[in-house]
Design an enzyme around this catalytic site. Structure first.
Site, PDB file in Angstrom:
ATOM      1  N   ASP A 292     -13.104  69.327  39.563  1.00  0.00           N
ATOM      2  CA  ASP A 292     -13.195  70.408  38.678  1.00  0.00           C
ATOM      3  C   ASP A 292     -14.412  69.300  37.771  1.00  0.00           C
ATOM      4  O   ASP A 292     -12.536  69.131  36.982  1.00  0.00           O
ATOM      5  CB  ASP A 292     -12.428  71.037  38.267  1.00  0.00           C
ATOM      6  CG  ASP A 292     -12.522  72.086  40.223  1.00  0.00           C
ATOM      7  OD1 ASP A 292     -13.516  72.389  40.684  1.00  0.00           O
ATOM      8  OD2 ASP A 292     -10.688  72.427  40.665  1.00  0.00           O
TER       9      ASP A 292
ATOM     10  N   ASP B 159     -16.729  81.865  46.215  1.00  0.00           N
ATOM     11  CA  ASP B 159     -14.889  82.300  45.750  1.00  0.00           C
ATOM     12  C   ASP B 159     -14.733  83.429  46.063  1.00  0.00           C
ATOM     13  O   ASP B 159     -15.118  84.282  45.408  1.00  0.00           O
ATOM     14  CB  ASP B 159     -15.273  81.880  44.157  1.00  0.00           C
ATOM     15  CG  ASP B 159     -15.185  80.674  43.548  1.00  0.00           C
ATOM     16  OD1 ASP B 159     -15.426  79.975  44.374  1.00  0.00           O
ATOM     17  OD2 ASP B 159     -16.452  80.301  42.505  1.00  0.00           O
TER      18      ASP B 159
END
Length: 252
Positions: free
Chosen positions: A11, A130
Site C-alpha cells: 500500500d 472493499d
C-alpha cells in the site's frame, strides 16, 4: 485444484509503503522498490501495488514507482489506485505492470471493466472489492474511495456483475478484518468464492500461518494476500510456504 498463491501487498502513499488497521492510522513500512525486490527473492508468487490515496486525491498512479518496481522483479505485478479510464490502464501496463486493479472507478462506471477486458484481456483486469458487514442488511456492503464511502451496493451482487462484465480475478478485502491480524474473514471469502467462478484473492486479517491454511481450505480462496506480517518480518514467505506444504495445501 490450482496451486494457491501467496501475494504480498504494497500500500503506497507519498512514495512510501504504509500499513494501518481497518484502513486507518497508517505507519511507514519502507521503500516500495526495495520491498518488491525482497519479496521476489523470497519466492512470493505475485505482488500487488496499491496507490491508496490516488482515488481520494483524484490523481493518477505514480508511474515512476511502478516502472522502478517492475524493473526489479520477475513475478506478476498488479497495480491499482487512481485508474479511471482505459488510457490509464494502458499507461500502467506500459510501465511494467502485468495486471490492473480497479475499485472505485469500476463501481462508479462498471463499463470500465468490460472496456478494459476487451482491450487487454480479462486476465489483466482485477476488480478490487472493499467490503464491510452491514448489520441492517445481514450481508456485506461495498465501499469505495479507499474504504471511506459506503456505496449502497451489496457485495455478492457486485462480484457477480464484475465477473459478467469480464473481470478475470477479484481482490477481496474485508474492511472488518483489515490489519487486525485476527484472521481472514472466512464467511465473506467463502460467500464470494461460492458466488463466482473466477479466482478470489483474500485480503485483510492475516496474522498467523494457520490463517492462510484456513482461508485456502474453509474460505476457498485462490490466493492469500497480506501486508503487515510480511513488511514487519513477523512471518517470512519461505517459512509460510513450507508450513502450508506440510499441512497439505498445494502451493507454487
Amino acid at each position: 485444484m490450482l496451486a494457491k498463491r501467496i501475494i504480498p501487498c504494497l500500500d503506497v502513499k507519498d512514495g512510501r509503503v504504509v500499513k494501518g488497521v481497518n484502513f486507518e492510522n497508517l505507519r511507514d513500512a519502507g521503500d516500495p522498490v526495495e520491498l518488491a525486490a525482497l519479496y521476489d527473492r523470497e519466492g512470493a508468487d505475485e505482488l500487488v501495488f496499491l496507490d491508496i490515496s490516488a482515488s481520494v486525491e483524484g490523481r493518477q498512479t505514480m508511474i515512476e514507482v511502478v516502472r522502478k518496481t517492475a524493473g526489479e522483479i520477475s513475478i506478476p505485478f498488479t497495480v491499482g489506485g487512481g485508474i479511471s479510464q482505459v488510457e490509464d490502464m494502458k499507461r500502467i501496463l506500459r510501465a511494467g505492470a502485468d495486471k490492473i486493479g480497479i475499485n472505485t472507478a469500476a463501481v462508479l462506471n462498471p463499463q470500465l471493466i468490460a472496456d478494459g477486458a476487451r482491450r487487454f484481456g480479462s486476465q489483466c483486469i482485477v476488480v478490487a472489492v472493499d467490503a464491510k458487514y452491514n448489520e441492517a442488511w445481514g450481508e456485506w456492503e461495498v465501499y469505495t474511495h479507499g474504504g471511506r464511502k459506503a456505496s449502497g451496493i451489496r457485495a455478492l451482487e457486485w462480484v457477480r456483475k464484475a465477473e459478467e462484465l469480464g473481470a478475470g480475478e477479484l481482490l477481496l478485502t474485508s474492511m472488518d478484518a483489515d490489519g487486525t491480524k485476527d484472521g481472514f474473514d472466512i464467511a465473506l471469502t467463502s460467500a464470494v468464492a461460492d458466488a463466482v467462478r473466477i479466482p478470489v484473492i483474500a485480503s485483510g486479517g492475516a496474522g498467523t500461518k494457520d490463517d492462510f491454511v484456513e482461508v485456502f481450505t474453509q474460505g476457498k480462496a485462490d490466493a492469500g494476500l497480506a501486508a503487515t506480517i510480511f513488511h514487519y518480518k513477523e512471518i517470512s514467505i519461505p517459512e509460510l510456504k513450507q508450513d502450508l506444504k506440510q499441512k497439505g495445501v498445494e502451493i507454487r
